[in-house]
Design a protein around this motif. Structure first.
Motif, PDB file in Angstrom:
ATOM      1  N   TRP A   1       0.823  -1.199   0.000  1.00 29.51           N
ATOM      2  CA  TRP A   1       0.000   0.000   0.000  1.00 29.51           C
ATOM      3  C   TRP A   1       0.870   1.267   0.000  1.00 29.51           C
ATOM      4  O   TRP A   1       0.636   2.206  -0.755  1.00 29.51           O
TER       5      TRP A   1
ATOM      6  N   GLY B   1      -4.239   6.692  -3.982  1.00 32.62           N
ATOM      7  CA  GLY B   1      -4.969   5.490  -3.625  1.00 32.62           C
ATOM      8  C   GLY B   1      -5.189   4.551  -4.790  1.00 32.62           C
ATOM      9  O   GLY B   1      -5.565   3.409  -4.587  1.00 32.62           O
ATOM     10  N   GLN B   2      -4.944   5.037  -6.005  1.00 33.33           N
ATOM     11  CA  GLN B   2      -5.216   4.190  -7.183  1.00 33.33           C
ATOM     12  C   GLN B   2      -4.264   2.996  -7.248  1.00 33.33           C
ATOM     13  O   GLN B   2      -4.698   1.845  -7.193  1.00 33.33           O
TER      14      GLN B   2
ATOM     15  N   ALA C   1      -2.209   2.297  -4.916  1.00 34.68           N
ATOM     16  CA  ALA C   1      -2.159   1.723  -3.573  1.00 34.68           C
ATOM     17  C   ALA C   1      -3.175   0.604  -3.440  1.00 34.68           C
ATOM     18  O   ALA C   1      -2.858  -0.486  -2.946  1.00 34.68           O
ATOM     19  N   LEU C   2      -4.394   0.846  -3.923  1.00 35.29           N
ATOM     20  CA  LEU C   2      -5.442  -0.169  -3.845  1.00 35.29           C
ATOM     21  C   LEU C   2      -5.085  -1.377  -4.705  1.00 35.29           C
ATOM     22  O   LEU C   2      -5.165  -2.530  -4.260  1.00 35.29           O
TER      23      LEU C   2
ATOM     24  N   SER D   1      -2.104  -3.346  -3.165  1.00 35.94           N
ATOM     25  CA  SER D   1      -2.360  -4.075  -1.923  1.00 35.94           C
ATOM     26  C   SER D   1      -3.231  -5.301  -2.192  1.00 35.94           C
ATOM     27  O   SER D   1      -3.021  -6.354  -1.585  1.00 35.94           O
ATOM     28  N   LEU D   2      -4.194  -5.178  -3.103  1.00 38.57           N
ATOM     29  CA  LEU D   2      -5.023  -6.345  -3.430  1.00 38.57           C
ATOM     30  C   LEU D   2      -4.182  -7.437  -4.105  1.00 38.57           C
ATOM     31  O   LEU D   2      -4.328  -8.629  -3.797  1.00 38.57           O
TER      32      LEU D   2
END
Lengths: 286, 157
Positions: B58, B73-74, B76-77, B80-81
């Motif tokens: 992340w 967050g783009q 990052a999301l 992390s997934l």
């Protein structure tokens, strides 16, 4: 591990929404840019080396170049003298008409970092940021014309969107007759589209487009592009018109960031600007 | 080889991968440039799953967001997934051959690209073309290279 994922996903979605709707996360972005800046420096390092190697030329070549530049400077100075006289005259005439005249703009020279953010957007990174007072929505120009506008500024660098980006639109005016329209980026570095002009619009290949000053981002009167293609579409309301940007967007190394509005900026030459300001006031009062 | 050395290698390799992500290539190659950071991240998740996990991915994703000027967050999301799916399967993946791993990697890259596309679409200016998926294909072919290179650097220290 599952709770970790949940936290991360929720925070990401929260960040995405807040960042999309407001600029409240700009402090986070600025903070993180201290990590990303070294990466950008690393990537543009090879071009710095290349420039240094190119600049180590022989004495005679440099001497020749110097002589040429000196000659050019003399010519430019003579031209500028004429322009100064014209500017004064313009101020006087505008004063007679009761209009205001915009003062000379503040400029700051910035260098491009040779990085490529995403393949489908025309956004470049320059090496001056909010430390130098650069802020979003500032026009960027080069010696030939408008280059783009500052999209986002971080402490040490900022992102500049070029006028050819598909998401960029720029209010322009045909220099010949004052016809106003909007130039939209095409996604190609040598193309601008003028999609909102009717088939009978008075515009010809070779016409110079200048900024119209509407919209409040770009100062008025800077050259933008030259119309190169006018295709009538009798069955459609608007014609297909294309223009080539004056600025050489694919080979610029430096650009100038302009302060044209009344936002407070650190003055480069305070005495000179003040002197100019008072002179202008006097002219307007006459 | 101890854990702190592994972490040092992790930071250095992620740093260079970020550089490769934004490297100014000739126009022709630009569309083919794979997501080097994600490939490197997957390698480290599989190599030291107890150290490099979802939070790490992340954080790296956030820096990549800033680096490439996306919404925060783009990446990052997406990262992390992807890291989560690799963590879940890392024991099984360790048994696989390199080319079998590549298949899994391609689906991971696709997952990350799709999340990125979803967010671009939510922003309102995305088109799903082949250009969007080319990095996935190129990235799959580069997985064996990344894997062997990073493992080589880990083994010599």
């Amino acid at each position: 591990m599952n709770t970790r994922l949940l936290i991360v996903v929720l925070v990401s979605i929260f960040f995405l929404i807040v960042d999309h709707k407001s600029s409240r996360l700009d402090t986070v972005r600025s903070g993180l840019s201290f990590f990303s800046y070294p990466v950008q420096k690393l990537v543009s390092f090879p071009s710095v080396i290349k420039d240094t190697l190119v600049s180590i030329k022989s004495y005679s070549a440099l001497k020749k170049e110097n002589a040429l530049l000196k000659e050019k400077q003399v010519i430019d100075r003579v031209r500028l003298l004429k322009f100064a006289a014209l500017e004064n005259e313009n101020i006087r005439l505008k004063g007679l008409l009761g209009n205001s005249f915009e003062l000379g703009e503040q400029i700051l020279s910035a260098e491009l970092l040779s990085v490529n953010l995403v393949p489908y957007e025309h956004v470049v990174v320059i090496n001056k940021g909010s430390k130098f007072g650069v802020h979003a929505k500032q026009p960027a120009i080069d010696a030939n014309g408008i280059v783009g506008q500052v999209l986002r500024s971080m402490p040490l660098n900022s992102e500049v969107m070029l006028i050819t980006d598909p998401n960029h639109a720029l209010p322009v005016q045909v220099n010949r007759n004052g016809l106003r329209t909007i130039a939209v980026g095409s996604g190609k570095l040598d193309r601008l589209k003028l999609p909102f002009l009717p088939n009978n619009a008075d515009i010809l290949p070779g016409d110079l487009l200048v900024t119209s000053g509407l919209g409040g981002v770009f100062p008025q009167g800077y050259p933008v592009a030259v119309v190169d293609n006018f295709i009538m579409q009798p069955d459609k309301p608007f014609a297909n018109i294309y223009a080539t940007p004056k600025a050489k967007l694919d080979r610029i190394r430096e650009l100038l960031v302009v302060w044209s509005d009344s936002t407070p900026v650190p003055l480069a030459f305070p005495d000179e600007v003040e002197a100019k300001g008072t002179k202008n006031d006097k002219k307007e009062n006459e | 080889m101890n854990k702190s050395q592994a972490l040092k290698g992790y930071f250095v390799s992620i740093f260079f991968a970020m550089g490769l992500n934004i490297f100014s290539l000739p126009v022709f190659f630009r569309d083919y440039n794979p997501d080097w950071v994600l490939l490197t991240l997957i390698y480290w998740v599989l190599a030291v799953p107890e150290k490099v996990g979802v939070f790490n991915a992340w954080g790296v994703g956030l820096i990549v967001d800033v680096l490439t000027g996306r919404l925060l967050g783009q990446h990052a999301l997406a990262y992390s997934l992807t890291a989560f799916s690799c963590l879940k399967l890392h024991k099984r993946l360790g048994q696989y051959l390199l080319r079998q791993q590549s298949l899994f990697i391609s689906s991971s890259l696709l997952l990350s690209k799709m999340i990125e596309f979803m967010i671009e679409d939510f922003k309102g200016d995305a088109q799903l073309t082949v250009v969007f998926l080319l990095p996935v294909i190129v990235g799959t072919f580069f997985w064996p290279v990344i894997y062997t290179t990073l493992r080589f650097f880990r083994s010599i220290r």
